[in-house]
Structures are given as C-alpha cells and as structure tokens.
Design a protein around this motif. Structure first.
Motif, short mmCIF file in Angstrom:
data_model
loop_
_atom_site.label_atom_id
_atom_site.label_comp_id
_atom_site.label_asym_id
_atom_site.label_seq_id
_atom_site.Cartn_x
_atom_site.Cartn_y
_atom_site.Cartn_z
N LEU A 202 0.81 -1.21 0.00
CA LEU A 202 0.00 0.00 0.00
C LEU A 202 0.86 1.27 0.00
O LEU A 202 0.53 2.25 -0.69
N GLN A 203 1.94 1.25 0.73
CA GLN A 203 2.80 2.43 0.83
C GLN A 203 4.20 1.98 1.22
O GLN A 203 4.37 1.05 2.01
N ARG A 204 5.20 2.65 0.69
CA ARG A 204 6.58 2.32 1.02
C ARG A 204 7.43 3.60 0.93
O ARG A 204 7.16 4.49 0.12
N GLU A 205 8.46 3.62 1.74
CA GLU A 205 9.34 4.81 1.77
C GLU A 205 10.68 4.39 2.36
O GLU A 205 10.74 3.74 3.41
N VAL A 206 11.75 4.81 1.65
CA VAL A 206 13.11 4.58 2.13
C VAL A 206 13.85 5.91 2.02
O VAL A 206 13.96 6.48 0.93
N ARG A 207 14.37 6.41 3.15
CA ARG A 207 15.07 7.70 3.15
C ARG A 207 16.18 7.68 4.20
O ARG A 207 16.13 6.89 5.16
N PRO A 208 17.18 8.55 4.04
CA PRO A 208 18.26 8.60 5.03
C PRO A 208 17.74 9.10 6.38
O PRO A 208 16.86 9.95 6.45
N LEU A 209 18.28 8.52 7.44
CA LEU A 209 17.89 8.92 8.78
C LEU A 209 18.68 10.17 9.18
O LEU A 209 19.92 10.14 9.15
N PRO A 210 18.00 11.26 9.50
CA PRO A 210 18.74 12.50 9.85
C PRO A 210 19.63 12.30 11.07
O PRO A 210 19.25 11.67 12.05
N ARG B 245 22.24 10.52 11.23
CA ARG B 245 22.96 9.24 11.26
C ARG B 245 23.37 8.89 9.83
O ARG B 245 22.63 8.26 9.07
N PRO B 246 24.54 9.29 9.41
CA PRO B 246 24.99 9.02 8.04
C PRO B 246 25.12 7.52 7.78
O PRO B 246 25.53 6.74 8.64
N GLY B 247 24.74 7.11 6.57
CA GLY B 247 24.84 5.70 6.17
C GLY B 247 23.72 4.82 6.71
O GLY B 247 23.75 3.60 6.51
N VAL B 248 22.72 5.44 7.33
CA VAL B 248 21.59 4.66 7.87
C VAL B 248 20.32 5.08 7.13
O VAL B 248 20.05 6.28 6.96
N LEU B 249 19.54 4.06 6.70
CA LEU B 249 18.29 4.31 5.99
C LEU B 249 17.10 3.94 6.88
O LEU B 249 17.13 2.94 7.60
N GLN B 250 16.09 4.78 6.81
CA GLN B 250 14.86 4.51 7.54
C GLN B 250 13.81 3.98 6.53
O GLN B 250 13.49 4.66 5.56
N VAL B 251 13.31 2.78 6.79
CA VAL B 251 12.37 2.12 5.88
C VAL B 251 10.99 2.06 6.55
O VAL B 251 10.87 1.63 7.70
N GLN B 252 9.99 2.48 5.82
CA GLN B 252 8.60 2.40 6.27
C GLN B 252 7.74 1.81 5.14
O GLN B 252 7.94 2.18 3.97
N ALA B 253 6.81 0.96 5.53
CA ALA B 253 5.95 0.32 4.52
C ALA B 253 4.65 -0.12 5.17
O ALA B 253 4.59 -0.38 6.37
N SER B 254 3.62 -0.21 4.35
CA SER B 254 2.33 -0.76 4.78
C SER B 254 1.81 -1.68 3.67
O SER B 254 1.96 -1.39 2.49
N PHE B 255 1.20 -2.79 4.07
CA PHE B 255 0.70 -3.78 3.10
C PHE B 255 -0.56 -4.43 3.66
O PHE B 255 -0.89 -4.30 4.86
N ARG B 256 -1.23 -5.17 2.80
CA ARG B 256 -2.51 -5.79 3.18
C ARG B 256 -2.54 -7.24 2.67
O ARG B 256 -2.02 -7.54 1.59
N ASN B 257 -3.20 -8.09 3.46
CA ASN B 257 -3.37 -9.49 3.06
C ASN B 257 -4.67 -9.62 2.28
O ASN B 257 -5.77 -9.49 2.82
N ASP B 258 -4.58 -9.94 1.01
CA ASP B 258 -5.75 -10.12 0.15
C ASP B 258 -6.06 -11.59 -0.15
O ASP B 258 -6.84 -11.88 -1.05
N ALA B 259 -5.48 -12.47 0.61
CA ALA B 259 -5.74 -13.90 0.41
C ALA B 259 -7.09 -14.30 1.01
O ALA B 259 -7.70 -13.55 1.77
N ARG B 260 -7.55 -15.49 0.68
CA ARG B 260 -8.83 -15.98 1.20
C ARG B 260 -8.72 -16.45 2.64
O ARG B 260 -9.73 -16.52 3.35
N TRP B 261 -7.50 -16.77 3.08
CA TRP B 261 -7.31 -17.28 4.43
C TRP B 261 -6.23 -16.46 5.14
O TRP B 261 -5.46 -15.72 4.50
N ALA B 262 -6.16 -16.64 6.43
CA ALA B 262 -5.15 -15.94 7.22
C ALA B 262 -3.76 -16.43 6.85
O ALA B 262 -3.57 -17.62 6.56
N GLN B 263 -2.82 -15.51 6.88
CA GLN B 263 -1.43 -15.84 6.54
C GLN B 263 -0.50 -15.41 7.65
O GLN B 263 -0.80 -14.50 8.44
#
Length: 251
Positions: A158-166, A168-186
């Motif tokens: 649904l959403q994703r983002e990768v950016r440098p962490l202020p 802290r040089p050489g460190v990336l901050q990763v954020q993401a959101s996703f959804r399960n669209d399967a018929r059963w729980a996963q």
C-alpha cells in the motif's frame, strides 16, 4: 357202458417231417387231419431259432428323467449319490444376494480410510486452494492443526518509503504498509529489499524475516487475517552512497 378210446398218436415219420413235439396224452390235440395237411408245408420251413431267454428290462432313456444337475456328483453303483456328495438345492437369488449390512460396513471402512489419508497428508493438501476448505472443515471437527496459508503474491503493498535517517549518516529509515488479500489468514511474510544505483544495478539486497522488522517480541503464531493491513518500520544500513532506488518483494 362204452369204453373210452385213446386218440391215435401220429406216426414217427410224421413227427420227423413236421418237427412237431409229441404232446402228453391228457392234452387235447389239434385236428389230426389239419396237422397232417400242414406237415408238407412245414417240412420246407426253417426251424425257429432256439428260444432266447427273456431280455432284462433295459434303461433306454424312456424312464424318469435324470434328476442330476450340472455340477452334481455322478451317482455311485447304486444309482443314488450319498448325502455328502449332493449339493443342497439353493435358489440363484439366494446365492448372489449380499446382506445390506455388509455393504454399509464396506462403505464405512472406505470412508474411514479416506479420512486417515487426508489427515496424514493434510499439510500438503492444505497448501492447495481447492483442498484447503475440506481439510480445514475436517480439522475443525477432529480438532487437528493446519499450517498457515502461504501465498506471498496475495500481499499488496500500500505504501513504502526509504530515506536517510537524519543525524545518522549511512543509515536508511524504511517504512511500509501492506494488506493481506488472500482468502485465508497468513503468517507475516518475509520481505526482500533490493537497493540499486542510478544505472539500475543492484548494489545491495537483504531478506528480512518477521522478527527482523517486528522485533524479537514478535509471536510466530500471529496471523494476518484476510483483508487485514499492517505497517512496519525499521532501520537499514546503506551499502553505498550511490543508492537511488529500491524494490520490495514478499517471500
């Protein structure tokens, strides 16, 4: 008183010509004149053959029909088979008929065998969309466990983002959101993150397990229900300062 007269006996020549046998005196003889007249014709006939003894009654098939059936043992010399060689007469319907309870028992055993096969191979069958509802319903009744449904392609980013962490040089901050669209729980998916430079060359790739982006407190038994969304955030060391692109893939 008149004297009883004895009829005259034929002469020896007459007896030899006719082949007749002298009769006793007390038996009434045939007319002598007729016997003498027939003697000349009888002399030319061939004497009858010696009398044959009366033939015993023979079975020529005109008597009672043979009561033996196909498969019965042949009678012994007396004409009647002993009891241990004779088969009891049974109607064909009685021989071929099978009791209903035997069919029901056979059906129950076949059903029990099918259930055992399904339970023994339930992990493999539960990984197939066509079999999982049946296996899940069976395990609900018998209280058995199933492995979670695994369909990585059913996760939608649904959403994703990768950016440098202020700060802290050489460190990336990763954020993401996703959804399960399967018929059963996963279960929570493994997440593959690839970093590329400006030329599209992959300069770094890492496969993140749920404990890597959720922390050590993550419960492996936790599931994402159908339609449920989740948000994750974690830090990642940048492999090169030339990183300009990234890609996510669910595993």
């Amino acid at each position: 008183m008149s004297e009883e007269t004895t009829p005259p006996r034929p002469s020896l020549a007459t007896l030899l010509r006719s082949g007749a046998t002298p009769r006793p005196a007390g038996v009434d003889a045939m007319d002598t004149g007729s016997e003498v007249d027939a003697g000349a014709g009888a002399a030319n006939t061939i004497p009858p053959a010696a009398a044959e003894p009366p033939a015993e009654a023979q079975d020529i098939g005109g008597g009672e029909p043979d009561a033996r059936q196909d498969g019965d043992s042949a009678p012994l010399g007396g004409g009647i088979a002993p009891d241990f060689l004779r088969r009891p007469a049974m109607a064909p319907a009685a021989i071929r008929r099978t009791p209903r309870w035997q069919w029901l028992l056979l059906l129950a055993l076949a059903l029990l065998l099918a259930v055992q096969v399904v339970l023994a191979d339930r992990a493999t069958l539960a990984a197939r969309a066509g079999w999982r509802p049946l296996v899940a319903g069976l395990c609900t009744v018998l209280r058995c466990t199933l492995p979670p449904w695994h369909q990585p392609t059913a996760y939608t980013m649904l959403q994703r983002e990768v950016r440098p962490l202020p700060g802290r040089p050489g460190v990336l901050q990763v954020q993401a959101s996703f959804r399960n669209d399967a018929r059963w729980a996963q279960a929570w998916p493994a997440l593959s993150l690839s970093l590329s430079d400006a030329d599209g060359r992959v300069i770094g790739r890492r496969l993140l397990q749920p404990r890597d982006y959720l922390g050590a407190a993550h419960d492996p038994a936790q599931r994402l229900e159908p339609g449920q969304s989740a948000q994750i955030a974690f830090l990642l060391r940048e492999p090169s300062a030339a990183t300009v692109a990234y890609a996510f893939e669910f595993r």
